[in-house]
Motif scaffolding. Structure first.
Motif, PDB file in Angstrom:
ATOM      1  N   THR A  46       0.857  -1.047  -0.011  1.00  0.00           N
ATOM      2  CA  THR A  46      -0.005   0.016   0.010  1.00  0.00           C
ATOM      3  C   THR A  46       0.869   1.257  -0.205  1.00  0.00           C
ATOM      4  O   THR A  46       0.607   2.166  -0.915  1.00  0.00           O
ATOM      5  CB  THR A  46      -0.976  -0.127   1.395  1.00  0.00           C
ATOM      6  OG1 THR A  46      -1.668  -1.246   1.245  1.00  0.00           O
ATOM      7  CG2 THR A  46      -1.828   1.320   1.116  1.00  0.00           C
ATOM      8  N   THR A  97      -0.539   9.705   3.415  1.00  0.00           N
ATOM      9  CA  THR A  97      -0.919   8.476   3.543  1.00  0.00           C
ATOM     10  C   THR A  97      -0.001   7.213   3.489  1.00  0.00           C
ATOM     11  O   THR A  97       0.057   6.308   4.178  1.00  0.00           O
ATOM     12  CB  THR A  97      -2.035   8.293   2.713  1.00  0.00           C
ATOM     13  OG1 THR A  97      -3.084   9.511   2.651  1.00  0.00           O
ATOM     14  CG2 THR A  97      -2.896   7.113   3.086  1.00  0.00           C
ATOM     15  N   ALA A  98       1.080   7.477   2.506  1.00  0.00           N
ATOM     16  CA  ALA A  98       2.065   6.652   2.252  1.00  0.00           C
ATOM     17  C   ALA A  98       2.844   6.505   3.573  1.00  0.00           C
ATOM     18  O   ALA A  98       3.278   5.333   3.995  1.00  0.00           O
ATOM     19  CB  ALA A  98       2.665   6.842   0.913  1.00  0.00           C
ATOM     20  N   LEU A 106       0.773   4.013  -3.031  1.00  0.00           N
ATOM     21  CA  LEU A 106       0.546   5.705  -2.838  1.00  0.00           C
ATOM     22  C   LEU A 106       1.817   6.477  -3.048  1.00  0.00           C
ATOM     23  O   LEU A 106       1.688   7.617  -3.332  1.00  0.00           O
ATOM     24  CB  LEU A 106       0.322   5.677  -1.167  1.00  0.00           C
ATOM     25  CG  LEU A 106      -0.956   5.145  -0.646  1.00  0.00           C
ATOM     26  CD1 LEU A 106      -1.146   5.099   0.698  1.00  0.00           C
ATOM     27  CD2 LEU A 106      -2.401   5.771  -1.466  1.00  0.00           C
ATOM     28  N   PHE A 111       1.699   4.184   6.405  1.00  0.00           N
ATOM     29  CA  PHE A 111       1.652   2.792   6.041  1.00  0.00           C
ATOM     30  C   PHE A 111       3.228   2.533   5.873  1.00  0.00           C
ATOM     31  O   PHE A 111       3.656   1.042   6.028  1.00  0.00           O
ATOM     32  CB  PHE A 111       0.951   2.433   4.966  1.00  0.00           C
ATOM     33  CG  PHE A 111      -0.477   2.367   4.981  1.00  0.00           C
ATOM     34  CD1 PHE A 111      -1.301   1.609   5.687  1.00  0.00           C
ATOM     35  CD2 PHE A 111      -1.065   3.440   4.454  1.00  0.00           C
ATOM     36  CE1 PHE A 111      -2.604   1.618   5.752  1.00  0.00           C
ATOM     37  CE2 PHE A 111      -2.506   3.594   4.437  1.00  0.00           C
ATOM     38  CZ  PHE A 111      -3.274   2.469   5.252  1.00  0.00           C
TER      39      PHE A 111
END
Length: 312
Positions: free
Chosen positions: A3, A65-66, A7, A69
């Motif tokens: 993920t 957002t990256a 991203l 994760f």
């Protein structure tokens, strides 16, 4: 990890779009004689520059957002693929055909990024860094940026050369600033799970806004000073390098450090740097700032508005 990688690729595409659009807008303003805070006001009148800002915001959202994760040492090297996307945009929009060495440089850069990630295997790290570490990182970053400004606006010499050097130095300072911002974004991302209240009460949000404004001004000066060929390598190379170092220093992120891994990582970084440097000198990118007689000229009877965005 998958993920975070997807991203990060999306963020890289957005930042490449931002670079191309902002450069298209900045070319119409001309280089500033000195550091000019009003440059942003003039640029805001350029639709292409505003489109670039929208793309930059999109890149920020994907990057934030990256980093929720994945580690800095994972996400930031992927953002070095930005130059590949810049190359792709100009290959599609420009009138020049890519040469074999351009494609080889692009392939080498992609392979170098993949090899570095494979060998480094970044993992671990803490969510928050001590305040003293943040203070030191901020002071060092600010010192480097101020020194770069002093050097950039101290260039003298024949017309044209100082602008290219200035764009290169300011691009390098911008890349380092982006690396620091990435570390702040990483800190902010740890508060996302707590909802809006946790985000707005975090100091990192306000540092990010202040640092972001300064970095945007730096990037605008770099893009206005000279061609993408001069500023883009600093954007592309020093951002992930600075962020990776800050990830280790601030968050205690771990990468493999045995002799074989370090040798391979160093080789991969050399490949990325050489590939980025070669790609930035591609005729597709360097030609963006060529004299008018060497740029794309509309065919007789055609509209000038059909010229590619990047070389108007």
């Amino acid at each position: 990890m998958g993920t975070a990688i997807l991203l990060a690729v999306a963020a890289s595409l957005c930042t490449a779009t931002a670079s191309v659009c902002q450069r298209a807008g900045a070319r119409n303003t001309g280089p500033a004689a000195g550091f000019d805070a009003r440059l942003i006001v003039r640029l805001a009148r350029q639709p292409a520059w505003l489109l670039g800002i929208a793309a930059m915001i999109g890149g920020f959202v994907f990057q934030l957002t990256a980093l929720r994760f994945g580690e800095l040492a994972l996400v930031q090297p992927i953002l070095a693929a930005e130059l590949l996307f810049v190359f792709g945009y100009l290959a599609v929009a420009g009138s020049r055909r890519p040469k074999l060495r351009d494609w080889l440089a692009a392939a080498a850069m992609s392979a170098g990024i993949g090899l570095f990630l494979r060998l480094a295997s970044p993992s671990g790290g803490r969510l928050h860094a001590p305040g003293s570490s943040w203070l030191l990182a901020g002071l060092v970053t600010a010192g480097v940026v101020l020194a770069a400004l002093a050097v950039a606006f101290g260039f003298r010499g024949r017309p044209g050369a100082p602008q290219v050097r200035r764009a290169g130095v300011l691009g390098s300072a911008t890349g380092i600033s982006w690396g620091f911002m990435a570390a702040v974004i990483k800190e902010l991302s740890s508060h996302l799970g707590g909802g809006p209240g946790a985000v707005f009460s975090a100091w990192s949000l306000y540092v990010l806004l202040a640092a972001g404004a300064v970095t945007m001004l730096l990037a605008s000066h770099a893009l206005a000073a000279g061609p993408l060929a001069a500023s883009q390598p600093g954007f592309t190379i020093l951002d992930p390098l600075a962020a990776g170092l800050l990830g280790v220093f601030l968050f205690g992120e771990h990468i493999r450090t045995d002799a074989a891994a370090l040798a391979g990582e160093a080789l991969a970084l050399v490949v990325v740097i050489v590939g980025a440097a070669a790609l930035s000198r591609s005729s597709l990118i360097a030609g963006e700032n060529a004299p008018p007689s060497r740029q794309h000229q509309p065919a007789p009877g055609s509209s000038a508005s059909s010229a590619p965005l990047a070389i108007r």
